[in-house]
Design an enzyme around this catalytic site. Structure first.
Site, PDB file in Angstrom:
ATOM      1  N   CYS A  79      43.440   8.098 -43.937  1.00 21.06           N
ATOM      2  CA  CYS A  79      42.076   8.538 -43.676  1.00 21.06           C
ATOM      3  C   CYS A  79      42.037   9.725 -42.705  1.00 21.06           C
ATOM      4  CB  CYS A  79      41.209   7.382 -43.190  1.00 21.06           C
ATOM      5  SG  CYS A  79      39.432   7.725 -43.329  1.00 21.06           S
ATOM      6  N   HIS A 186      41.898   3.571 -47.503  1.00 21.54           N
ATOM      7  CA  HIS A 186      42.495   2.680 -46.514  1.00 21.54           C
ATOM      8  C   HIS A 186      43.314   1.586 -47.204  1.00 21.54           C
ATOM      9  CE1 HIS A 186      40.394   3.902 -42.760  1.00 21.54           C
ATOM     10  NE2 HIS A 186      39.473   4.337 -43.603  1.00 21.54           N
ATOM     11  N   GLU A 188      45.126  -0.623 -45.849  1.00 21.91           N
ATOM     12  CA  GLU A 188      45.049  -1.858 -45.062  1.00 21.91           C
ATOM     13  C   GLU A 188      43.765  -2.642 -45.323  1.00 21.91           C
ATOM     14  OE1 GLU A 188      42.803   1.070 -42.477  1.00 21.91           O
ATOM     15  OE2 GLU A 188      44.440   1.115 -43.937  1.00 21.91           O
TER      16      GLU A 188
END
Length: 210
Positions: A79, A186, A188
């Site tokens: 990001c 993202h 994660e």
């Protein structure tokens, strides 16, 4: 061991929890020497470009990041950590970034009659333009999670390895250059596909033959 860079603008908790869930050892550091000597690095980010670049320079992390990438060891930007490795961002009335990847970062600019929300937030399809090792065992056109108002435009088209369509804009959402990979989405926060990407990164040796 993965070293996660702490520069005061990273979503460190979710990245570290994701690594923990796949049994990948991690450490957090804002120490330039520790980062330079790391085995592999994740450069996460949530926030604004100008303040992030300012902190990196104040902490002496700008050079250690550049030197780490030059070492050939695996590096993953996420990001904002993807955006500020470019030359320039339109954010904050224009920000000179780290200049590690040629290109710029631009704001979503839709026609007046196209009612698209900015920031682009939520799940969206990622279309691979290259088969890179970090995409191993991830299905083509899988969905990943995005939260952003700006997107990268690499100057060298060969660096692009995935795109995403948002409204009328088809933008680069993942890039690669030798031992460096970076995603606008993202991983994660992207469920099993994101965890698989992080797992792939944890074993990738940093080499890639296009």
């Amino acid at each position: 061991m993965i070293t996660v860079i702490d520069y005061g603008a990273g979503n460190l908790r979710s990245v570290c929890l994701a690594l923990e869930s796949i049994n990948v050892p991690w450490t957090i550091s804002s120490n330039p020497e520790e980062i330079l000597n790391a085995e592999r690095v994740i450069f996460p980010g949530v926030g604004a470009a100008a303040s992030a670049v300012k902190v990196l320079k104040e902490k002496g992390l700008e050079k250690s990041i550049a030197d780490f990438i030059s070492s050939g060891k695996p590096f993953l930007g996420i990001c904002l950590g993807t955006q500020i490795i470019f030359d320039f961002s339109e954010e904050d009335n224009g920000t000179e970034c780290l200049g590690l990847i040629p290109g710029k970062v631009v704001h979503f600019n839709f026609p007046e009659d196209e009612k698209k929300s900015v920031p682009h937030m939520g799940w969206n399809q990622v279309n691979f333009t290259k088969q890179h090792p970090i995409f191993k065992d991830i299905d083509e056109a899988s969905n990943f999670y995005f939260v952003h108002s700006f997107y990268p435009c690499p100057e060298v088209s060969e660096m692009e390895m995935a795109t995403t369509q948002y409204g009328s804009i088809n933008f680069t959402c993942a890039i690669s250059k030798n031992n460096l990979v970076a995603t606008q989405f993202h991983p994660e926060k992207s469920g099993r596909h994101g965890l698989q990407l992080l797992k792939n990164f944890s074993t990738w040796d940093g080499t890639y033959n296009a």
